[in-house]
Design a protein around this motif. Sequence first.
Motif, mmCIF file in Angstrom:
data_model
loop_
_atom_site.group_PDB
_atom_site.id
_atom_site.type_symbol
_atom_site.label_atom_id
_atom_site.label_comp_id
_atom_site.label_asym_id
_atom_site.label_seq_id
_atom_site.Cartn_x
_atom_site.Cartn_y
_atom_site.Cartn_z
ATOM 1 N N ILE A 61 27.383 -36.207 122.187
ATOM 2 C CA ILE A 61 28.555 -35.631 122.862
ATOM 3 C C ILE A 61 29.751 -35.603 121.916
ATOM 4 C CG2 ILE A 61 30.266 -36.058 124.673
ATOM 5 C CD1 ILE A 61 27.965 -37.117 126.407
ATOM 6 N N TYR A 62 29.993 -36.724 121.228
ATOM 7 C CA TYR A 62 31.118 -36.772 120.286
ATOM 8 C C TYR A 62 30.891 -35.808 119.121
ATOM 9 C CZ TYR A 62 33.009 -40.902 122.639
ATOM 10 O OH TYR A 62 33.554 -41.755 123.556
ATOM 11 N N ALA A 94 33.428 -28.690 117.940
ATOM 12 C CA ALA A 94 34.293 -27.770 118.666
ATOM 13 C C ALA A 94 35.735 -27.882 118.167
ATOM 14 C CB ALA A 94 34.219 -28.053 120.164
ATOM 15 N N LEU A 95 36.189 -29.105 117.913
ATOM 16 C CA LEU A 95 37.533 -29.309 117.374
ATOM 17 C C LEU A 95 37.668 -28.694 115.995
ATOM 18 C CD1 LEU A 95 38.119 -33.026 118.440
ATOM 19 C CD2 LEU A 95 39.368 -31.037 119.295
ATOM 20 N N LEU A 96 36.624 -28.804 115.190
ATOM 21 C CA LEU A 96 36.644 -28.212 113.849
ATOM 22 C C LEU A 96 36.737 -26.695 113.930
ATOM 23 C CD1 LEU A 96 36.444 -28.592 110.796
ATOM 24 C CD2 LEU A 96 33.939 -28.537 111.029
ATOM 25 N N VAL A 97 35.991 -26.104 114.875
ATOM 26 C CA VAL A 97 36.063 -24.656 115.069
ATOM 27 C C VAL A 97 37.475 -24.247 115.469
ATOM 28 C CG1 VAL A 97 35.290 -22.741 116.537
ATOM 29 C CG2 VAL A 97 33.624 -24.368 115.631
ATOM 30 N N TRP A 140 37.324 -41.658 132.665
ATOM 31 C CA TRP A 140 36.399 -41.260 133.731
ATOM 32 C C TRP A 140 35.282 -40.364 133.198
ATOM 33 C CZ3 TRP A 140 36.880 -36.515 137.172
ATOM 34 C CH2 TRP A 140 35.874 -36.508 138.138
ATOM 35 N N ASP A 141 35.646 -39.360 132.392
ATOM 36 C CA ASP A 141 34.640 -38.446 131.844
ATOM 37 C C ASP A 141 33.653 -39.176 130.943
ATOM 38 O OD1 ASP A 141 35.517 -36.144 133.123
ATOM 39 O OD2 ASP A 141 36.957 -35.648 131.544
ATOM 40 N N ALA A 193 31.024 -32.855 126.570
ATOM 41 C CA ALA A 193 31.706 -32.595 125.292
ATOM 42 C C ALA A 193 32.908 -31.686 125.515
ATOM 43 C CB ALA A 193 30.737 -31.974 124.293
ATOM 44 N N LEU A 194 32.743 -30.678 126.378
ATOM 45 C CA LEU A 194 33.852 -29.779 126.703
ATOM 46 C C LEU A 194 34.973 -30.533 127.403
ATOM 47 C CD1 LEU A 194 35.166 -26.983 126.997
ATOM 48 C CD2 LEU A 194 33.836 -26.672 129.102
#
Length: 214
Positions: free
Chosen positions: A4-5, A11-14, A163-164, A189-190
């Motif tokens: 997940i991380y 996604a953060l890199l994108v 929580w997530d 992850a989102l």
Amino acid sequence: MLGIYRNMSLALLVSASVAWLVASTPALYQPIFGTPLKWVAILAPLAFVLVFSFRFEKMTLAGARIALFAFAGVMGISLASILLVFTGASIVMTLLVAAITFFAMSLWGYTTRADLTRYSTFLIMGLVGVVLASLANLFLQSGTLQLIVSIIGVLVFTGLTAWDTQRAKNDYLTYGATDHGEKLAVMSALSLYLNLVNIFQLLLTFFGQRVEEA
């Protein structure tokens, strides 16, 4: 959780890559942020999340992953405005504070024995309130309202992070490495990606230094 991380980090890199590309290219940012297209850039991520959420059950695992990174690209266009408005030093400092806050709450959510589901209704209501107030302030441009939204928003998204994380852990314990479990991991992850990005954006209210003020 490592998967997940990893997806969240990719996604953060994108998003960071797209934001830097747009912010450093006048031919890209001028037509977007210098015209009414800026509203598309601002509101597109929210629309994308809604579509992703409603169609999630019908997606394949590969489709969910593609949607995650496509969303990250769209979000990167929206985040490009931050690079144009705030100084690099204040962005780095704010990102560091946001990252420390995020990972501390995520670690707590993973290790705590308390059932955080009891707070879910409060957190969801807070999230809806923050989103609606933020949308309203796009037109009102009230500094006071922005400050209130930022304070409440940071509290809400740090709570959602814990929580997530706990929910992602429980999903794995329930579904394991099945296709449905892997899809839920993409959704987790989102969710964590959105929590970190929103904590960062809200903290800019307190730590961000605008270019014209530098």
